[in-house]
Scaffold this motif. Structure first.
Motif, PDB file in Angstrom:
ATOM      1  N   ARG A 121      10.055  10.869   4.933  1.00  0.00           N
ATOM      2  CA  ARG A 121       9.674  11.151   6.321  1.00  0.00           C
ATOM      3  C   ARG A 121       8.433  10.343   6.701  1.00  0.00           C
ATOM      4  NH1 ARG A 121      10.816  16.697   8.425  1.00  0.00           N
ATOM      5  NH2 ARG A 121       8.637  16.683   9.086  1.00  0.00           N
ATOM      6  N   GLY A 122       7.524  10.255   5.748  1.00  0.00           N
ATOM      7  CA  GLY A 122       6.309   9.481   5.992  1.00  0.00           C
ATOM      8  C   GLY A 122       6.585   8.000   6.158  1.00  0.00           C
TER       9      GLY A 122
ATOM     10  N   ALA B 296       1.255  15.705  -4.688  1.00  0.00           N
ATOM     11  CA  ALA B 296       1.186  14.275  -4.354  1.00  0.00           C
ATOM     12  C   ALA B 296      -0.240  13.742  -4.500  1.00  0.00           C
ATOM     13  CB  ALA B 296       1.695  14.042  -2.940  1.00  0.00           C
TER      14      ALA B 296
ATOM     15  N   LEU C 292       9.534  14.542   1.780  1.00  0.00           N
ATOM     16  CA  LEU C 292       8.287  14.401   2.542  1.00  0.00           C
ATOM     17  C   LEU C 292       7.849  12.947   2.621  1.00  0.00           C
ATOM     18  CD1 LEU C 292       5.903  15.888   3.953  1.00  0.00           C
ATOM     19  CD2 LEU C 292       4.776  15.955   1.721  1.00  0.00           C
TER      20      LEU C 292
ATOM     21  N   GLN D 209       2.076   6.785  -6.835  1.00  0.00           N
ATOM     22  CA  GLN D 209       1.047   7.750  -7.228  1.00  0.00           C
ATOM     23  C   GLN D 209       1.422   9.179  -6.839  1.00  0.00           C
ATOM     24  OE1 GLN D 209      -2.565   6.271  -5.485  1.00  0.00           O
ATOM     25  NE2 GLN D 209      -2.782   4.623  -7.000  1.00  0.00           N
ATOM     26  N   ALA D 210       2.024   9.313  -5.674  1.00  0.00           N
ATOM     27  CA  ALA D 210       2.394  10.662  -5.203  1.00  0.00           C
ATOM     28  C   ALA D 210       3.404  11.315  -6.133  1.00  0.00           C
ATOM     29  CB  ALA D 210       2.947  10.594  -3.783  1.00  0.00           C
ATOM     30  N   THR D 211       4.268  10.497  -6.724  1.00  0.00           N
ATOM     31  CA  THR D 211       5.294  11.037  -7.618  1.00  0.00           C
ATOM     32  C   THR D 211       4.845  11.013  -9.080  1.00  0.00           C
ATOM     33  OG1 THR D 211       6.316   8.846  -7.624  1.00  0.00           O
ATOM     34  CG2 THR D 211       7.244  10.486  -6.110  1.00  0.00           C
TER      35      THR D 211
ATOM     36  N   LEU E 170       0.110   8.663   4.711  1.00  0.00           N
ATOM     37  CA  LEU E 170       1.561   8.741   4.471  1.00  0.00           C
ATOM     38  C   LEU E 170       2.044  10.184   4.507  1.00  0.00           C
ATOM     39  CD1 LEU E 170       4.180   7.188   3.659  1.00  0.00           C
ATOM     40  CD2 LEU E 170       3.562   7.629   1.273  1.00  0.00           C
ATOM     41  N   LEU E 171       1.270  11.072   3.881  1.00  0.00           N
ATOM     42  CA  LEU E 171       1.680  12.479   3.819  1.00  0.00           C
ATOM     43  C   LEU E 171       1.643  13.127   5.198  1.00  0.00           C
ATOM     44  CD1 LEU E 171      -0.170  13.459   0.510  1.00  0.00           C
ATOM     45  CD2 LEU E 171       2.303  13.163   0.822  1.00  0.00           C
TER      46      LEU E 171
ATOM     47  N   LEU F 185       2.236  18.473  -0.997  1.00  0.00           N
ATOM     48  CA  LEU F 185       0.968  17.839  -0.648  1.00  0.00           C
ATOM     49  C   LEU F 185       0.003  17.905  -1.827  1.00  0.00           C
ATOM     50  CD1 LEU F 185       0.175  19.205   2.945  1.00  0.00           C
ATOM     51  CD2 LEU F 185       0.899  16.889   2.339  1.00  0.00           C
TER      52      LEU F 185
ATOM     53  N   ALA G 105       1.232   4.219  -2.901  1.00  0.00           N
ATOM     54  CA  ALA G 105       1.100   5.643  -2.574  1.00  0.00           C
ATOM     55  C   ALA G 105       2.329   6.414  -3.043  1.00  0.00           C
ATOM     56  CB  ALA G 105       0.886   5.820  -1.071  1.00  0.00           C
TER      57      ALA G 105
ATOM     58  N   ALA H  99      -4.766   6.038   2.249  1.00  0.00           N
ATOM     59  CA  ALA H  99      -3.364   5.620   2.413  1.00  0.00           C
ATOM     60  C   ALA H  99      -2.428   6.767   2.058  1.00  0.00           C
ATOM     61  CB  ALA H  99      -3.080   4.410   1.529  1.00  0.00           C
ATOM     62  N   MET H 100      -2.782   7.487   0.998  1.00  0.00           N
ATOM     63  CA  MET H 100      -1.949   8.611   0.570  1.00  0.00           C
ATOM     64  C   MET H 100      -1.900   9.690   1.646  1.00  0.00           C
ATOM     65  SD  MET H 100      -0.187  10.009  -1.909  1.00  0.00           S
ATOM     66  CE  MET H 100      -0.673   9.333  -3.503  1.00  0.00           C
TER      67      MET H 100
ATOM     68  N   ARG I 159       2.047  11.629   8.037  1.00  0.00           N
ATOM     69  CA  ARG I 159       3.221  11.121   8.753  1.00  0.00           C
ATOM     70  C   ARG I 159       4.455  11.929   8.378  1.00  0.00           C
ATOM     71  NH1 ARG I 159       3.371   5.199   9.988  1.00  0.00           N
ATOM     72  NH2 ARG I 159       5.429   5.245   9.017  1.00  0.00           N
ATOM     73  N   GLY I 160       4.532  12.254   7.090  1.00  0.00           N
ATOM     74  CA  GLY I 160       5.658  13.056   6.619  1.00  0.00           C
ATOM     75  C   GLY I 160       5.667  14.453   7.201  1.00  0.00           C
ATOM     76  N   LEU I 161       4.484  15.035   7.345  1.00  0.00           N
ATOM     77  CA  LEU I 161       4.399  16.389   7.913  1.00  0.00           C
ATOM     78  C   LEU I 161       4.840  16.389   9.376  1.00  0.00           C
ATOM     79  CD1 LEU I 161       1.007  17.706   6.476  1.00  0.00           C
ATOM     80  CD2 LEU I 161       3.299  18.503   5.875  1.00  0.00           C
ATOM     81  N   ARG I 162       4.410  15.379  10.097  1.00  0.00           N
ATOM     82  CA  ARG I 162       4.787  15.277  11.510  1.00  0.00           C
ATOM     83  C   ARG I 162       6.293  15.056  11.647  1.00  0.00           C
ATOM     84  NH1 ARG I 162       1.267  10.773  11.794  1.00  0.00           N
ATOM     85  NH2 ARG I 162      -0.860  11.565  11.488  1.00  0.00           N
ATOM     86  N   GLY I 163       6.848  14.253  10.690  1.00  0.00           N
ATOM     87  CA  GLY I 163       8.275  13.946  10.745  1.00  0.00           C
ATOM     88  C   GLY I 163       8.521  12.885  11.771  1.00  0.00           C
TER      89      GLY I 163
ATOM     90  N   VAL J 150       0.839  -1.204   0.000  1.00  0.00           N
ATOM     91  CA  VAL J 150       0.000   0.000   0.000  1.00  0.00           C
ATOM     92  C   VAL J 150       0.872   1.251   0.000  1.00  0.00           C
ATOM     93  CG1 VAL J 150      -1.595   1.353   1.396  1.00  0.00           C
ATOM     94  CG2 VAL J 150      -2.004  -1.093   1.054  1.00  0.00           C
TER      95      VAL J 150
ATOM     96  N   MET K 229       9.351  16.586  -2.618  1.00  0.00           N
ATOM     97  CA  MET K 229       8.366  15.503  -2.595  1.00  0.00           C
ATOM     98  C   MET K 229       8.964  14.245  -1.980  1.00  0.00           C
ATOM     99  SD  MET K 229       5.312  14.462  -3.497  1.00  0.00           S
ATOM    100  CE  MET K 229       4.685  15.464  -4.873  1.00  0.00           C
TER     101      MET K 229
END
Lengths: 195, 195
Positions: free
Chosen positions: A191-192, B160, A188, A159-161, B188-189, B157, A156, B184-185, B191-195, A152, A185
């Motif tokens: 990090r996720g 993505a 980020l 798709q995100a890229t 994930l994003l 964001l 993601a 899911a996207m 999570r990335g923002l939180r770091g 999964v 991108m």
DNA sequence: GGAATGACAGATATTGAAATCTGTCAGCTG
DNA sequence: CAGCTGACAGATTTCAATATCTGTCATTCC
């Protein structure tokens, strides 16, 4: 370029088709053209490929497979999962960007073919996300990534890229600043993955 | 201010243009049609909008502005930054999906218009990423997000999630499983923002 | 017998003449 | 005079005739 008098293989037909597509573009490249390039009647081409669509799908698959095999090396690369995810995504971006920038017309031709070859493209995407999944899973196993489902997460990531590999965005790949956008991108997303 | 039922305002022309586009589609909707719908000569329409392109851009802007103003409420909503990012992205996806599913032809019409209105679309995207930047910045200020540059993160964001708001992917929005992919996207994003 | 051919029917694409549209503007109208 | 009109030139689109292409298959060739 007169054809060698060797047996008429599917391989030779595919090569001739690529050449015809390169020269005439997707709209004007006909099965008759391909037959002419090979010095045979078009009925003969239909013996090997039942329809024009099947022939084009085969050419498209060949083209996509080249990209997929280029990226395969990043899956088994001897580096950390984070670097491999980064390299793989950057490799995909660079491969596409190079093709689009180097021969825009040919790239546009194959983009059109891909639109008509939904199944082939779907399989290609499955293969690519499969590669990514392997890397992500390795990262999870190594405790570097904390996502619950690697498949999964990989989808993601892919798709995100999309903006950096989907042909419909090819125009944007030339603009200044894309590099930075791509880096941001990936940062980020990594990090996720780490959580 | 003269009564709207008599004066030929830019507003009335835009409404008539929307109607003509709805009825004829982007390829066949002409300035002459718009003039006919208003009971004036086409020269009159040209007094208000110098070219057909300008008229179409104005209609496109109107359409895009409706979406932007719908999302504005999530920026000032009284909730945590994480929830607001999630709501904003979900709101954008839902708005687009509803339009695309509810009246596919009209959606396709506006998608075509948008392709020809690069500047207007660019400004729209700037506005949307601006909204997103505000929420991300609030999150950084609150210590919930740890990204270094809210504007850069917001753009990432937005890009993505392109698959869930870019009209060229509208076909995918009907498939089963998109909801899960979207979740899911966003997970994930975030999570990335939180770091 | 397996491979290739080429004539054929129906589908699709091309072409060029006619129709329509875009954008302008001198003049009309209230 | 401000707003509108309608005729006009050049650009674009439509339409129908014509040409080409796709896919089939009975026949030919080696």
């Amino acid at each position: 370029m007169p054809p060698t008098s060797e047996a008429l293989t599917a391989e030779r037909i595919l090569e001739a088709t690529e050449e015809v597509l390169r020269r005439h573009g997707p709209a004007k490249a006909t099965v008759v053209d391909v037959a002419r390039a090979l010095g045979v009647s078009h009925g003969t081409v239909y013996r090997h490929f039942g329809t024009k669509a099947v022939l084009r799908e085969a050419v498209t698959k060949r083209w996509l497979d080249r990209t997929a095999s280029t990226l395969a090396r990043f899956v088994t690369e001897d580096r950390g999962p984070e670097d491999r995810v980064r390299d793989w995504l950057a490799g995909l971006f660079e491969a596409k960007r190079k093709k689009a920038g180097g021969d825009p017309e040919l790239f546009a031709t194959y983009s059109v073919l891909a639109e008509d070859a939904g199944d082939v493209v779907g399989a290609h995407i499955d293969e690519l996300t499969g590669q990514l999944t392997e890397i992500v899973r390795a990262g999870v196993d190594a405790g570097v990534f904390t996502v619950s489902d690697p498949a999964v997460a990989a989808r993601a990531l892919f798709q995100a890229t999309g903006r950096f590999h989907d042909p419909s965005y090819a125009r944007e790949w030339q603009k200044p600043g894309v590099e930075a956008e791509f880096e941001a991108m990936v940062d980020l997303l990594l990090r996720g993955l780490r959580g």
